[in-house]
Scaffold this active site. Structure first.
Site, PDB file in Angstrom:
ATOM      1  CE1 TYR A 124     -13.447  16.810 -11.037  1.00 24.70           C
ATOM      2  CE2 TYR A 124     -12.932  16.078  -8.809  1.00 24.70           C
ATOM      3  CZ  TYR A 124     -13.386  15.807 -10.091  1.00 24.70           C
ATOM      4  OH  TYR A 124     -13.755  14.530 -10.409  1.00 24.70           O
ATOM      5  NE  ARG A 139      -2.192   1.020   3.637  1.00 20.38           N
ATOM      6  CZ  ARG A 139      -2.458   0.308   4.737  1.00 20.38           C
ATOM      7  NH1 ARG A 139      -3.445  -0.560   4.748  1.00 20.38           N
ATOM      8  NH2 ARG A 139      -1.742   0.450   5.824  1.00 20.38           N
TER       9      ARG A 139
HETATM   10  C1  LIG Z   1     -10.900  14.787 -12.817  1.00 16.59           C
HETATM   11  C2  LIG Z   1     -10.363  15.885 -12.015  1.00 16.59           C
HETATM   12  C3  LIG Z   1      -9.981  15.682 -10.691  1.00 16.59           C
HETATM   13  C4  LIG Z   1     -10.192  14.376  -9.974  1.00 16.59           C
HETATM   14  O1  LIG Z   1      -9.420  13.363 -10.504  1.00 16.59           O
HETATM   15  P1  LIG Z   1      -9.825  11.813 -10.362  1.00 16.59           P
HETATM   16  O2  LIG Z   1      -8.599  11.122 -10.769  1.00 16.59           O
HETATM   17  O3  LIG Z   1     -10.993  11.602 -11.265  1.00 16.59           O
HETATM   18  O4  LIG Z   1     -10.193  11.603  -8.928  1.00 16.59           O
HETATM   19  C5  LIG Z   1      -9.432  16.743 -10.008  1.00 16.59           C
HETATM   20  N1  LIG Z   1      -9.281  17.949 -10.583  1.00 16.59           N
HETATM   21  C6  LIG Z   1      -9.639  18.178 -11.852  1.00 16.59           C
HETATM   22  C7  LIG Z   1      -9.425  19.528 -12.442  1.00 16.59           C
HETATM   23  C8  LIG Z   1     -10.197  17.164 -12.601  1.00 16.59           C
HETATM   24  O5  LIG Z   1     -10.579  17.403 -13.850  1.00 16.59           O
END
Ligand SMILES: *Cc1c(COP(=O)(O)O)cnc(C)c1O
Length: 392
Positions: free
Chosen positions: A111, A58
């Site tokens: 986000y 992990r």
């Molecule tokens: C998709 C995204 C995330 C999250 O990423 P994941 O790998 O889907 O958890 C964070 N920030 C931005 C700007 C994103 O587009």
């Protein structure tokens, strides 16, 4: 060396001793200790004096460490940590730095899943959160309180693409001893050099352009020395580790990222300009277009644009929008982006601190993939025809 070269050379040391081009993937839960002394040394390291020792699947294997070293170098940072998703990279960063009673200043354009985390969990744990207008720049000074611990930026912003004045924000933050964290997923390490712009902790979702093939979910934190131990410890305590196969896929994506991005950039601009010429469109939000909020800053601070942007369409009925989106041939409707394929998704941006943001019509987020732009434009032309012909 240039970044185009680095993406092909970094992170391959571990394979080279046997002559193979790609480093092998290590899949393991258990790491065996040869002696009692080795085991005892490891137990001590769990308490924090050697973050790099291999102890358990992990917390990482040579596959992990090699990828982390490569991405730290590519991002101009001292250290990197790979995490199970982009969101877990964000949550690890927030929980490592913020404690009960602290104040977080977060961009109004962050986000969406991070905003949910702030609203549903961070506030519950006693952290105060204020959202700021992404175009605030040095004006952020007026929002700083005695307990402000972190400013969290995302530039350009999710869905609405405002480009932030990161150097100005970082200057104010550092004068007050405040940590600057930034989500740099859109620009990648190739088109925005966050560490050089004053960012202390940078977040990337490797799910997007680094992976590039829509076949993995993974995140990355890069940071300066000052914050590394705390981030590594919180990462370990959160259990957000990644299996070797995902890291292998991300490393494979990295090899072609510079080349792919050039095409996403070119096709994205072709599509953005085409949308601009259409009578159905009110506005195109693409950082490389002069009327995008923060365009001058994009020109000053970024070395390129990627394939994600948004278009604001005039008001149309729900049935008309469905007739367009349900029948697209090349543009899939789905979350995520950064893969080889084009996508288009309707969205609503929730804003509480951005006076400039409002739109009554349809908002579409567009990802320009690697298909030929002529075919994409033909697909969009047919889509707009369906939009206009649906009278309901
Ligand atoms: C998709 C995204 C995330 C999250 O990423 P994941 O790998 O889907 O958890 C964070 N920030 C931005 C700007 C994103 O587009």
């Amino acid at each position: 060396m240039k970044k185009e070269t680095l993406v092909t050379t970094l992170g391959r040391k571990f394979g080279t001793s046997s002559g193979v081009v790609n480093s092998p993937v290590i899949r393991t839960s258990t790491i065996l200790f040869h002696t009692l002394a080795e085991f005892e040394a490891t137990e001590k390291s769990v308490l924090g004096d050697d973050e790099h020792r291999l102890i358990y699947g992990r917390s990482g294997t040579p596959t992990t460490r090699e990828f982390e070293a490569a991405l730290a170098e590519l991002d101009g940072a001292d250290h990197a940590i790979v995490t199970s998703s982009g969101l877990s990279a964000i949550v690890t960063t927030l929980t490592a730095i913020l404690s009960k009673g602290d104040h977080l200043l977060a961009s109004d354009s962050i986000y969406g899943s991070m905003r949910s985390y702030c609203e549903q969990d961070l506030k519950r744990c006693g952290v105060e959160v204020t959202y700021y207008d992404p175009l605030i720049g040095a004006g952020i000074a007026s929002l700083i309180k005695p307990n402000t611990k972190m400013i969290y930026c995302e530039s350009p912003g999710s869905l609405t693409f405002e480009v932030q004045d990161i150097p100005a924000i970082a200057k104010v933050a550092h004068a007050h001893n405040i940590v600057v964290a930034m989500d740099n997923t859109w620009a990648t390490p190739l088109y925005f050099h966050a560490a050089d712009m004053g960012v202390d902790i940078t977040i990337h979702s490797c799910t997007k352009y680094i992976g590039g093939h829509s076949d993995l979910v993974m995140g990355l934190i890069t940071c300066s020395k000052q914050y590394y131990s705390q981030l590594r410890r919180t990462f370990r305590n959160n259990g957000a580790g990644v299996g070797g196969d995902n890291i292998y896929l991300a490393a494979r994506g990295l090899r072609t990222m510079a080349t792919r991005l050039k095409q996403h950039y070119e096709t994205g601009l072709i599509l953005a300009n085409w949308f601009k010429s259409r009578p159905e469109i009110v506005k195109v939000l693409h950082p490389a277009l002069p009327d995008c909020p923060g365009h001058a800053i994009w020109k000053r601070d970024f070395t390129g644009a990627t394939g994600l942007f948004a278009v604001l369409v005039k008001p149309y009925s729900h049935a008309a929008v469905a007739a367009m989106l349900d029948n697209m041939e090349l543009f899939g409707m789905g979350f995520s982006w950064g893969g080889y394929e084009s996508l288009m998704l309707p969205f609503k941006a929730h804003r509480t601190a951005s006076p400039s943001w409002s739109h009554d019509g349809v908002c579409l987020r567009v990802h320009a993939g690697l298909e030929h732009p002529d075919d994409l434009i033909a697909d969009l032309t047919a889509g707009f025809k369906r939009l206009n012909e649906t009278i309901l």
